[in-house]
Write a protein that holds these residues in place. Structure first.
Motif, PDB file in Angstrom:
ATOM      1  N   GLU A 169      -7.992  -5.704  -8.355  1.00  0.00           N
ATOM      2  CA  GLU A 169      -7.210  -4.854  -7.453  1.00  0.00           C
ATOM      3  C   GLU A 169      -8.055  -4.170  -6.402  1.00  0.00           C
ATOM      4  O   GLU A 169      -7.529  -3.627  -5.425  1.00  0.00           O
ATOM      5  N   ASP A 208       0.876  -1.176   0.000  1.00  0.00           N
ATOM      6  CA  ASP A 208       0.000   0.000   0.000  1.00  0.00           C
ATOM      7  C   ASP A 208       0.910   1.223   0.000  1.00  0.00           C
ATOM      8  O   ASP A 208       1.653   1.445   0.960  1.00  0.00           O
ATOM      9  N   ARG A 251      -4.517  -3.947   3.008  1.00  0.00           N
ATOM     10  CA  ARG A 251      -5.119  -2.631   3.232  1.00  0.00           C
ATOM     11  C   ARG A 251      -6.499  -2.838   3.862  1.00  0.00           C
ATOM     12  O   ARG A 251      -7.205  -3.778   3.532  1.00  0.00           O
ATOM     13  N   ASP A 297     -10.073  -5.674  -4.339  1.00  0.00           N
ATOM     14  CA  ASP A 297     -10.264  -6.460  -3.120  1.00  0.00           C
ATOM     15  C   ASP A 297      -9.111  -7.393  -2.758  1.00  0.00           C
ATOM     16  O   ASP A 297      -9.178  -8.079  -1.750  1.00  0.00           O
ATOM     17  N   ARG A 298      -8.051  -7.416  -3.538  1.00  0.00           N
ATOM     18  CA  ARG A 298      -6.912  -8.274  -3.180  1.00  0.00           C
ATOM     19  C   ARG A 298      -5.625  -7.718  -3.793  1.00  0.00           C
ATOM     20  O   ARG A 298      -5.650  -6.814  -4.608  1.00  0.00           O
ATOM     21  N   MET A 319      -9.842  -4.587   2.292  1.00  0.00           N
ATOM     22  CA  MET A 319      -9.536  -5.636   1.321  1.00  0.00           C
ATOM     23  C   MET A 319      -9.930  -7.002   1.888  1.00  0.00           C
ATOM     24  O   MET A 319     -10.075  -7.181   3.106  1.00  0.00           O
ATOM     25  N   ARG A 375     -12.698  -9.791   5.888  1.00  0.00           N
ATOM     26  CA  ARG A 375     -11.984  -8.581   5.463  1.00  0.00           C
ATOM     27  C   ARG A 375     -10.882  -8.183   6.437  1.00  0.00           C
ATOM     28  O   ARG A 375     -10.882  -8.558   7.613  1.00  0.00           O
ATOM     29  N   ARG A 400      -3.106  -6.333  -2.011  1.00  0.00           N
ATOM     30  CA  ARG A 400      -2.448  -5.459  -1.031  1.00  0.00           C
ATOM     31  C   ARG A 400      -3.000  -5.768   0.357  1.00  0.00           C
ATOM     32  O   ARG A 400      -4.094  -6.327   0.493  1.00  0.00           O
TER      33      ARG A 400
END
Length: 569
Positions: A493, A16, A500, A495-496, A503, A31, A498
């Protein structure tokens, strides 16, 4: 705030840009709920101390043939570099398994007979049953005389799953079949294989799928892209989902064979639409991209090259589609809303695929489709910047550039003058292209740590014979290619990819801090995925930090086979 699980004491590489590193990750439901320092960490119902280990986003393996896993009813030819060894293994297996009507074997190498391709006569005297052998890359098949007879090839018949070679002078079948994988997954090709070759029965394919999924999860892979699924085999993945066997997420690329017409494309569209309408709530299975071929492979001189093969004057391979028909096909698929994933290994094959994608965008005015080209083995310098310019993903396999794999075949076929075009990871990344790393399991080992090592060294697993060192990529950039770039490749990108807040909790805690091996990458080969988290669920644990996940008797990771999976050309 109280979260379900807090992982503390970690070196968290988030990727991130606003917070590249952290100490603690909190998970709530499926999450990520917290990323930050120990001082600011929330309360948790469960706390796990990572004890200084590295935590990263889950690995996204962008080209993983889950359907090609280990087959307990076939001979493994891993590491068999001589004809004598191949014959010994097949003979011993045939003696041990008298109940099998066919003797099937996997992972033969092209160079097992020096100076020529293997022939049916090389398998004489081993068994009176038909023998069916696939090469390590699944692009060729080797048959004995009994198989040639049973299949009718000996008397002039063709098969739908490949192109039998015949002696130029006598016209007799040699026992070698090319263009296997491009033909085997067609409707007709798969139907013939399922009818004639026991290794392709739905039950055996399903067992392989489950074995591969468990290996993926145990290797830290939280999303695996199966790059070539026939319409007829979608049900295997749906069956695994319904049975609760998808321990990692799967994206299936449906196979679009050469010669497919508008009706077939409508069937593909219907399959994708139906899957989307009935998508599982956990997002474990997704259908969508389409797999095509621009050319074949370099080892048997069938990849399309701009100039002659170095050791075959006058030979440049051939395109998978007649002429430039691929340009029309990709334009039509792009118009229909499909993302494509096109196999291209030769420099002319890669250029053809890029031309097709460029023309599709020009004709249709589409943007951000993110078409991909897989393998990108021999890239002409003039085509390198086109990946970034056209928004094309290069789905590449670090292990494939290892000299213990490519010496003696790939290197000699391409010729030293073109070696600087080989697997240009660093140059593509430096250009700003999306480079999604992957394993190409079962063609290469599934373990992403082997991929990290290979990208960092471009050497064999024993550390020797490194080549084309200018294209080496360090650990951080390789991890980014396995995570951030992998997510972008598949429009995921959001939801996955990184670590963060918000996510999906798709994470890996490794056995140690991988970055400490930057100067001596061989240490990566001694590490492993300690914990794999998929959607907040602890899908794999090796046992050092939390209770280990139960071993399965048919799991190749538990059985130790995964570490032994080494190809030698």
């Amino acid at each position: 705030m109280t979260v379900d699980t807090l992982i503390t004491g970690a070196r968290v590489r988030t990727f991130d840009p606003e917070q590249p590193w952290a100490e603690v990750v909190g998970i709530d439901g499926d999450r990520i709920a917290f990323v930050g320092s120990a001082e600011d960490a929330p309360a948790a119902r469960r706390t796990i101390n990572a004890e200084g280990r590295l935590l990263t986003p889950g690995v996204i393996d962008s080209h993983n043939h889950l359907l090609l896993g280990f087959d307990e009813d076939a001979v493994s030819l891993e590491g068999a570099t001589t004809l004598a060894e191949v014959r010994r293994r097949i003979a011993e297996f045939a003696d041990r398994r008298p109940e099998l009507s066919w003797i099937c074997a996997e992972n033969a190498v092209y160079s097992v007979v020096e100076g020529r391709r293997p022939r049916a006569s090389d398998l004489d005297g081993l068994t009176d049953r038909p023998v069916f052998v696939t090469t390590y890359d699944q692009h060729s098949v080797w048959l004995n005389r009994a198989a040639l007879s049973v299949l009718g090839i000996a008397t002039g018949a063709d098969v739908a799953w490949g192109r039998p070679e015949r002696d130029e002078r006598s016209g007799e079948a040699t026992g070698w079949v090319t263009d296997f994988y491009t033909s085997a997954m067609t409707t007709a090709g798969l139907a013939e294989l399922q009818r004639d070759i026991p290794m392709y029965s739905p039950e055996r394919r399903y067992r392989k799928l489950l074995s591969s999924i468990r290996m993926a999860t145990a290797s830290g892979i939280t999303t695996a892209v199966e790059p070539q699924v026939p319409l007829a085999e979608i049900g295997l993945f749906q069956r695994a989902l319904a049975a609760g066997e998808l321990s990692s997420r799967v994206i299936t690329a449906l196979f679009h064979p050469v010669g497919a017409d508008g009706a077939f494309r409508q069937a593909l569209r219907q399959a994708v639409s139906d899957a989307s309408a009935h998508a599982d709530a956990d997002g474990l299975l997704r259908l969508g991209p389409l797999k095509l071929y621009a050319d074949d492979v370099i080892e048997p001189h069938t990849a399309l090259m701009l100039d002659d093969y170095a050791n075959r004057p006058g030979v440049r391979g051939r395109p998978s589609y007649p002429g430039r028909e691929l340009v029309e096909v990709i334009s039509e698929l792009d118009r229909l809303g499909f993302q494509t994933h096109t196999h291209a290994t030769g420099d002319a094959g890669i250029r053809l695929a890029l031309d097709a994608i460029e023309e599709a965008g020009r004709r249709n005015g589409t943007q951000d489709r993110r078409h991909g080209i897989v393998h990108v083995e021999c890239l002409h310098p003039e085509d390198l910047p086109r990946f970034r310019q056209l928004g094309v993903t290069a789905a590449m396999q670090p292990r494939h550039c290892s000299p213990d794999l490519v010496a003696g075949t790939w290197m000699e076929n391409v010729g030293e003058e073109r070696w600087d075009r080989a697997w240009r990871f660093r140059s593509l990344l430096d250009s700003g292209a999306t480079v999604a790393f992957s394993s190409d399991w079962q063609v290469g080992e599934m373990d992403p740590l082997i991929g990290l090592y290979s990208a960092a060294t471009r050497a064999g697993l024993d550390g020797t014979d490194a080549w084309t060192s200018a294209e080496r990529v360090g650990i951080d950039r390789s991890l980014e290619a396995y995570t951030v770039h992998g997510a972008r490749a598949w429009h995921a990108e959001g939801d996955r990819g990184r670590v963060r807040r918000g996510m999906l909790a798709d994470l890996v805690v490794w056995s140690g801090d991988l970055y400490r091996h930057e100067s001596e990458p061989s240490g990566l080969l001694d590490e492993h995925a300690e914990i794999t988290v998929v959607g907040g669920r602890f899908a794999h644990s090796a046992g050092a930090l939390v209770e280990p996940t139960a071993d399965r008797a048919d799991d190749p990771v538990a059985a130790g086979h995964g570490a032994e999976h080494v190809h030698v050309h």
